[in-house]
Design an enzyme around this catalytic site. Structure first.
Site, PDB file in Angstrom:
ATOM      1  N   HIS A 124      -4.230   6.551  -0.777  1.00 40.78           N
ATOM      2  CA  HIS A 124      -2.929   7.206  -0.661  1.00 40.78           C
ATOM      3  C   HIS A 124      -2.802   8.044   0.607  1.00 40.78           C
ATOM      4  O   HIS A 124      -1.872   7.832   1.379  1.00 40.78           O
ATOM      5  CB  HIS A 124      -2.502   7.977  -1.901  1.00 40.78           C
ATOM      6  N   TYR A 162      -0.238   8.387   4.558  1.00 40.58           N
ATOM      7  CA  TYR A 162       0.270   9.523   5.336  1.00 40.58           C
ATOM      8  C   TYR A 162      -0.396   9.606   6.697  1.00 40.58           C
ATOM      9  O   TYR A 162       0.167  10.175   7.628  1.00 40.58           O
ATOM     10  CB  TYR A 162       0.121  10.832   4.560  1.00 40.58           C
ATOM     11  N   HIS A 207       8.358  -2.402  -1.007  1.00 43.58           N
ATOM     12  CA  HIS A 207       8.202  -0.959  -0.751  1.00 43.58           C
ATOM     13  C   HIS A 207       7.405  -0.708   0.524  1.00 43.58           C
ATOM     14  O   HIS A 207       7.815   0.049   1.386  1.00 43.58           O
ATOM     15  CB  HIS A 207       7.527  -0.284  -1.954  1.00 43.58           C
ATOM     16  N   PHE A 208       6.264  -1.382   0.665  1.00 45.99           N
ATOM     17  CA  PHE A 208       5.487  -0.970   1.842  1.00 45.99           C
ATOM     18  C   PHE A 208       5.992  -1.586   3.137  1.00 45.99           C
ATOM     19  O   PHE A 208       5.691  -1.078   4.206  1.00 45.99           O
ATOM     20  CB  PHE A 208       3.972  -1.085   1.644  1.00 45.99           C
ATOM     21  N   HIS A 209       6.836  -2.612   3.023  1.00 48.10           N
ATOM     22  CA  HIS A 209       7.437  -3.081   4.278  1.00 48.10           C
ATOM     23  C   HIS A 209       8.575  -2.176   4.743  1.00 48.10           C
ATOM     24  O   HIS A 209       8.958  -2.222   5.913  1.00 48.10           O
ATOM     25  CB  HIS A 209       7.900  -4.529   4.152  1.00 48.10           C
ATOM     26  N   ARG A 249       2.712 -10.164  -7.152  1.00 49.24           N
ATOM     27  CA  ARG A 249       2.159 -10.020  -5.807  1.00 49.24           C
ATOM     28  C   ARG A 249       0.693 -10.422  -5.847  1.00 49.24           C
ATOM     29  O   ARG A 249       0.138 -10.632  -6.922  1.00 49.24           O
ATOM     30  CB  ARG A 249       2.316  -8.591  -5.296  1.00 49.24           C
ATOM     31  N   ARG A 250       0.093 -10.474  -4.670  1.00 55.07           N
ATOM     32  CA  ARG A 250      -1.341 -10.757  -4.552  1.00 55.07           C
ATOM     33  C   ARG A 250      -1.737 -12.021  -5.293  1.00 55.07           C
ATOM     34  O   ARG A 250      -2.779 -12.068  -5.940  1.00 55.07           O
ATOM     35  CB  ARG A 250      -2.169  -9.625  -5.129  1.00 55.07           C
TER      36      ARG A 250
HETATM   37 FE1  HAS Z   1       4.056   4.206  -1.264  1.00 58.35          FE
HETATM   38  C1  HAS Z   1       2.371   1.795  -3.095  1.00 58.35           C
HETATM   39  C2  HAS Z   1       4.546   6.041  -4.104  1.00 58.35           C
HETATM   40  C3  HAS Z   1       5.497   6.757   0.592  1.00 58.35           C
HETATM   41  C4  HAS Z   1       2.859   2.775   1.611  1.00 58.35           C
HETATM   42  N1  HAS Z   1       2.863   2.579  -0.821  1.00 58.35           N
HETATM   43  C5  HAS Z   1       2.294   1.707  -1.714  1.00 58.35           C
HETATM   44  C6  HAS Z   1       1.563   0.701  -0.997  1.00 58.35           C
HETATM   45  C7  HAS Z   1       1.673   1.002   0.344  1.00 58.35           C
HETATM   46  C8  HAS Z   1       2.501   2.189   0.429  1.00 58.35           C
HETATM   47  C9  HAS Z   1       1.033   0.249   1.496  1.00 58.35           C
HETATM   48  O1  HAS Z   1       3.501   6.078  -6.971  1.00 58.35           O
HETATM   49  C10 HAS Z   1       0.839  -0.495  -1.627  1.00 58.35           C
HETATM   50  C11 HAS Z   1      -0.606  -0.245  -1.853  1.00 58.35           C
HETATM   51  C12 HAS Z   1      -1.259  -1.456  -2.446  1.00 58.35           C
HETATM   52  O2  HAS Z   1      -1.603  -2.364  -1.676  1.00 58.35           O
HETATM   53  O3  HAS Z   1      -1.406  -1.527  -3.661  1.00 58.35           O
HETATM   54  N2  HAS Z   1       4.915   6.024  -1.692  1.00 58.35           N
HETATM   55  C13 HAS Z   1       5.025   6.576  -2.918  1.00 58.35           C
HETATM   56  C14 HAS Z   1       5.720   7.874  -2.822  1.00 58.35           C
HETATM   57  C15 HAS Z   1       5.992   8.050  -1.484  1.00 58.35           C
HETATM   58  C16 HAS Z   1       5.465   6.906  -0.791  1.00 58.35           C
HETATM   59  C17 HAS Z   1       6.054   8.791  -3.930  1.00 58.35           C
HETATM   60  N3  HAS Z   1       4.181   4.659   0.704  1.00 58.35           N
HETATM   61  C18 HAS Z   1       4.801   5.748   1.262  1.00 58.35           C
HETATM   62  C19 HAS Z   1       4.635   5.734   2.690  1.00 58.35           C
HETATM   63  C20 HAS Z   1       3.883   4.612   2.976  1.00 58.35           C
HETATM   64  C21 HAS Z   1       3.607   3.954   1.718  1.00 58.35           C
HETATM   65  C22 HAS Z   1       5.173   6.775   3.631  1.00 58.35           C
HETATM   66  C23 HAS Z   1       3.383   4.084   4.268  1.00 58.35           C
HETATM   67  C24 HAS Z   1       3.553   4.625   5.426  1.00 58.35           C
HETATM   68  N4  HAS Z   1       3.596   3.948  -3.213  1.00 58.35           N
HETATM   69  C25 HAS Z   1       3.849   4.827  -4.209  1.00 58.35           C
HETATM   70  C26 HAS Z   1       3.270   4.340  -5.470  1.00 58.35           C
HETATM   71  C27 HAS Z   1       2.636   3.128  -5.172  1.00 58.35           C
HETATM   72  C28 HAS Z   1       2.859   2.910  -3.761  1.00 58.35           C
HETATM   73  C29 HAS Z   1       3.295   4.954  -6.792  1.00 58.35           C
HETATM   74  C30 HAS Z   1       1.864   2.222  -6.151  1.00 58.35           C
HETATM   75  C31 HAS Z   1       2.708   1.128  -6.670  1.00 58.35           C
HETATM   76  C32 HAS Z   1       1.915   0.229  -7.580  1.00 58.35           C
HETATM   77  O4  HAS Z   1       2.236   0.200  -8.756  1.00 58.35           O
HETATM   78  O5  HAS Z   1       0.976  -0.435  -7.110  1.00 58.35           O
HETATM   79  C33 HAS Z   1       6.663   9.292  -0.893  1.00 58.35           C
HETATM   80  O6  HAS Z   1       5.859   9.827   0.113  1.00 58.35           O
HETATM   81  C34 HAS Z   1       8.030   9.019  -0.350  1.00 58.35           C
HETATM   82  C35 HAS Z   1       8.740  10.294   0.085  1.00 58.35           C
HETATM   83  C36 HAS Z   1       9.840  10.002   1.065  1.00 58.35           C
HETATM   84  C37 HAS Z   1      11.131  10.343   0.945  1.00 58.35           C
HETATM   85  C38 HAS Z   1      12.115   9.909   2.007  1.00 58.35           C
HETATM   86  C39 HAS Z   1      12.514  11.016   2.978  1.00 58.35           C
HETATM   87  C40 HAS Z   1      13.393  10.446   4.041  1.00 58.35           C
HETATM   88  C41 HAS Z   1      13.282  10.681   5.381  1.00 58.35           C
HETATM   89  C42 HAS Z   1      14.211   9.972   6.326  1.00 58.35           C
HETATM   90  C43 HAS Z   1      15.450  10.749   6.647  1.00 58.35           C
HETATM   91  C44 HAS Z   1      16.402   9.873   7.382  1.00 58.35           C
HETATM   92  C45 HAS Z   1      17.259  10.260   8.368  1.00 58.35           C
HETATM   93  C46 HAS Z   1      18.141   9.223   8.978  1.00 58.35           C
HETATM   94  C47 HAS Z   1      17.346  11.655   8.850  1.00 58.35           C
HETATM   95  C48 HAS Z   1      11.636  11.111  -0.215  1.00 58.35           C
HETATM   96  C49 HAS Z   1      12.299  11.624   5.949  1.00 58.35           C
HETATM   97  C50 HAS Z   1      19.550   9.312   8.459  1.00 58.35           C
HETATM   98  C51 HAS Z   1      20.180   7.986   8.532  1.00 58.35           C
HETATM   99  C52 HAS Z   1      21.251   7.564   7.826  1.00 58.35           C
HETATM  100  C53 HAS Z   1      21.691   6.150   7.938  1.00 58.35           C
HETATM  101  C54 HAS Z   1      22.043   8.403   6.903  1.00 58.35           C
HETATM  102 CU    CU Z   2       0.287   6.262  -2.832  1.00 63.02          CU
END
Ligand code: HAS
Ligand code: CU
Length: 550
Positions: free
Chosen positions: A217, A221, A368-370, A433-434
C-alpha cells in the site's frame, strides 16, 4: 542550471525509466488483445509472463527510476550542488538498482517468474527473481540515503530553518519508502529466498502476503507523492502564483508518513486468517489517509482560482477559462488531477469493507489502478518529462514538439477513458482479474452482459491500442529531447525548472521534526500490525510448498 554530475545521473535514471516503459507498454498492448481472445500466444510466451512484465516494468521500474531522476534534479536545484560523495553513492545506488532490474527482467522474460508483480506465494518463481527484487530495493535505499545525507548537510549549515519545500517532500517520500520496504525486505529475505532456493520446504502464505501489503500500500503513495510534489511546487509556478500554503503542504506529507503504512489489510479484506477486528481497524486508518489527498485537492482548486482570477476570470467559475491551457506542462498535470477524482473515489469504494466483496479480484480493481497510477501518476510524469529532459540536456522544446505532446496526452486521455471505464463496468458485471481465462462470451447469458458499448472487451482493446500509440509518441518526444532537438542558444530558448516560491513564515517548525513523525508512524504500525502478525505466526497452518503453475 544544475551541475553536470547531477544532470548525467538524472538523465541515466530517465533513460532506464523509459526503456522499461517501452517493454512494459508493449506487454500491455499484448494483454488487452489476449483478453479479447484476438491473439493466441506462441508456446514460449505466456499470459502471466506478460502480465508480470507489464506490472513490474511499468508500476515498479518505470516509476522508481523516474522518481529518482526527479528527486536528483529537484534536490540539486533547491538545496544546492551535490558533493562528490553524495554523487558517488547515488551512482552506486543506481547501479545496484539497475543490476536488480536486469536480473528480475531476465527471469521474467525467460519464463521463470510468471508470478505477477505481487508475487503471491505459493506461486514460486526462480530464487534469482527474488534476489533481483531485493537488489532493486537495496539500490533505492542507497540512493535514498545519499539524498538524505545531502539534505542533512543543508540542515547543519542552516540550523533552525525549515528546508525548502521540495527537499522536505523528497525526504518525506524517502522516509515513507524506507519504512515501507522493511516489510518486503523481511518477506523476501526470510521467506521467499530460502523457500525458492529449496533451503526450506514450505512458506507461511498469509504472513508473506501480509508483509507484502504492509509494503504494497505505501508503495502506491511512493508513486503518488512525487506527482503531488509536482502539483504542489510546479503547478503554482506555471500558474504564476506562490505555493498556496506551505504549512498545509508539509502537513499533508506528514499525514502520509503516519497513515499510509498501517493500512495494508485493505488489500486482504477477503482473506481468511485475519480477524475482522484488525481488518476494520485498518479500514478506519485507510479512511484517515484519504484526508491528505482531500487537502491536496483543496489546495489545487485554490491555486486554480487564484491564478484564474489574477488573469481576469470573473464570477463563480469564470477563472476556469483563464488557466494556461495552451501550456502542455500545465494541461497534462491538470488532466492527471482530474483523473484522480474518480480514481480516488474508486479507492474509497475498494476500502469500504462490504463493497470490497463486490469488486475484489475483478477487472474493477484493474480499472482503479489505471486511473490512479496509470494516469494521475503516469501523466504527471509525462508532464514533467516535457520540460525536465530539455532542462537537463540544454536542448530546445519547440512549438512542434509541444503540439506532439498535446496529441500524446490527448490520446492517453482517450485511451485511458475507454479502457478504464470498460474495466470498471466489466468488473462490476463479474469479469475476473489476474486470469488468462476471460472467454465468458462462449456462455450464452454472458453475451448480453458484455455487449454494451463500454461493457466490452473490444472497447478495452481499442483503448489499449490508443494507449500504445500514445506511448510510442511519448518515446519519440523523449528521444528528440534527449539527443536530437537543437541545442538552446539564446537565453529565452533554455527550458527552466518551474519551481514555485514557498512562504515558510507561518509554517510551524515542528512539522520538520522527523523523530516525532517517525516515532508516531512506528507506534501506529505496531498497534495495527503487532497482534495480527503474532497470531499469523502463532496459529499458522502447515506451510505451503511451492507451485509452478505455468
Ligand atoms: Fe488503490 C487497489 C484503496 C489510492 C493503486 N490501488 C489498488 C491497486 C493499485 C492501487 C495498483 O481499499 C491494486 C493492487 C493489486 O494488484 O492488487 N486506493 C485506495 C484508497 C486510495 C487509493 C482508499 N491506489 C491509490 C493510488 C494508487 C493506487 C493513489 C496509485 C498511485 N486500492 C484501494 C483498495 C485496493 C486498492 C482497497 C484493494 C482492492 C482489492 O480488493 O484488491 C486513496 O488514497 C484515494 C484518495 C484520493 C482521493 C482523490 C483526491 C483528488 C485529488 C485531485 C483533485 C483534482 C483537481 C482537478 C484539483 C480522495 C487530489 C480538478 C478538475 C476537475 C475536472 C474538476
Ligand atoms: Cu492500498
Amino acid at each position: 542550471m544544475i551541475g553536470a554530475g547531477e544532470r548525467k545521473l538524472a538523465l541515466w535514471n530517465i533513460g532506464v525509466a523509459y526503456a522499461a516503459f517501452l517493454i512494459g507498454t508493449l506487454a500491455g498492448l499484448l494483454q488487452v488483445f489476449i483478453r479479447n481472445d484476438a491473439l493466441t500466444l506462441p508456446a514460449w510466451l505466456d499470459y502471466y509472463q506478460i502480465l508480470t512484465a507489464h506490472g513490474v516494468l511499468l508500476a515498479l521500474i518505470f516509476t522508481t527510476f523516474f522518481i529518482f531522476a526527479f528527486f536528483v534534479t529537484g534536490m540539486s536545484k533547491s538545496v544546492g550542488a551535490f558533493g562528490p560523495k553524495v554523487l558517488l553513492w547515488n551512482w552506486i545506488g543506481f547501479i545496484v538498482m539497475l543490476a536488480g532490474t536486469i536480473l528480475a527482467t531476465v527471469m521474467i522474460i525467460s519464463g521463470k517468474a510468471s508470478v505477477l508483480y505481487t508475487f503471491y506465494a505459493p506461486l514460486k518463481a526462480s530464487g534469482w527473481y527474488y534476489v533481483g527484487l531485493a537488489l532493486f530495493v537495496v539500490g533505492t535505499w542507497i540512493m535514498g540515503f545519499a539524498l538524505v545525507a545531502h539534505y542533512m548537510k543543508w540542515r547543519k549549515a542552516n540550523r533552525g530553518e525549515l528546508s525548502p519545500l521540495f527537499a522536505f517532500m523528497t525526504i518525506s517520500t524517502i522516509v515513507l519508502w524506507i519504512i515501507a520496504c522493511l516489510g518486503v525486505v523481511a518477506t523476501v529475505l526470510f521467506q521467499y529466498i530460502p523457500w525458492a532456493f529449496g533451503w526450506v520446504d514450505t512458506i507461511n502464505v498469509e504472513l508473506s502476503r501480509t508483509l507484502f501489503w504492509y509494503f504494497g500500500h505505501p508503495l502506491v503513495y511512493f508513486w503518488l507523492l512525487p506527482a503531488y510534489m509536482a502539483w504542489y511546487v510546479v503547478v503554482p509556478k506555471i500558474l504564476g502564483v506562490p505555493v498556496f500554503s506551505d504549512a498545509l503542504a508539509r502537513f499533508a506529507f506528514v499525514l502520509f508518513i503516519l497513515f499510509s503504512i498501517p493500512v495494508g489489510f485493505h488489500h486482504q479484506l477477503m482473506e481468511p486468517g485475519i480477524s475482522n477486528f484488525w481488518k476494520f481497524f485498518q479500514v478506519v486508518l485507510t479512511f484517515m489517509v484519504i484526508i491528505p489527498s482531500l487537502m491536496t485537492a483543496f489546495s489545487m482548486f485554490a491555486n486554480f482560482e487564484r491564478a484564474g482570477r489574477k488573469n481576469g476570470g470573473k464570477g463563480l467559475f469564470g477563472w476556469f477559462t483563464r488557466l494556461p491551457w495552451k501550456d502542455v506542462r500545465f494541461t497534462s498535470l491538470f488532466i492527471a488531477m482530474a483523473f484522480f477524482i474518480p480514481g480516488g473515489a474508486g479507492g474509497i469504494v475498494n476500502a469500504s469493507f462490504q463493497l470490497n466483496e463486490i469488486v475484489h479480484n475483478t477487472l474493477w480493481v484493474v480499472g482503479h489502478f489505471h486511473i490512479t497510477v496509470g494516469t494521475p501518476v503516469a501523466m504527471t510524469f509525462m508532464g514533467l518529462t516535457f520540460w525536465m529532459i530539455p532542462y537537463l540536456t540544454g536542448r530546445k522544446f519547440s512549438k512542434a514538439m509541444q503540439k506532439l505532446a498535446f496529441i500524446q496526452i490527448g490520446t492517453w486521455t482517450v485511451g485511458m477513458l475507454l479502457m478504464s471505464t470498460a474495466q470498471h463496468i466489466l468488473g462490476l458485471l463479474g469479469a475476473p482479474r489476474r486470469t488468462a481465462y476471460s472467454g465468458y462470451n462462449d456462455h450464452p447469458s454472458a453475451l448480453e452482459w458484455f455487449d454494451g458499448i463500454l461493457t466490452n472487451h473490444v472497447t478495452m482493446a481499442v483503448g489499449g491500442s490508443i494507449l500504445f500509440l500514445s506511448a510510442m509518441l511519448l518515446l519519440y518526444i523523449v528521444i528528440m529531447s534527449a539527443f536530437l532537438s537543437p541545442k538552446a542558444v539564446e537565453a529565452h530558448e533554455f527550458v527552466e525548472f518551474p519551481l514555485a516560491a514557498s512562504d515558510t513564515s507561518a509554517t510551524p517548525k515542528f512539522l520538520e521534526n522527523w523523530k516525532l513523525w517517525i516515532g508516531i508512524a512506528f507506534a501506529l504500525i505496531l498497534i495495527a500490525y503487532a497482534i495480527p502478525i503474532f497470531q499469523m505466526i502463532q496459529h499458522a497452518p502447515p506451510g505451503s510448498k511451492g507451485f509452478i503453475t505455468w
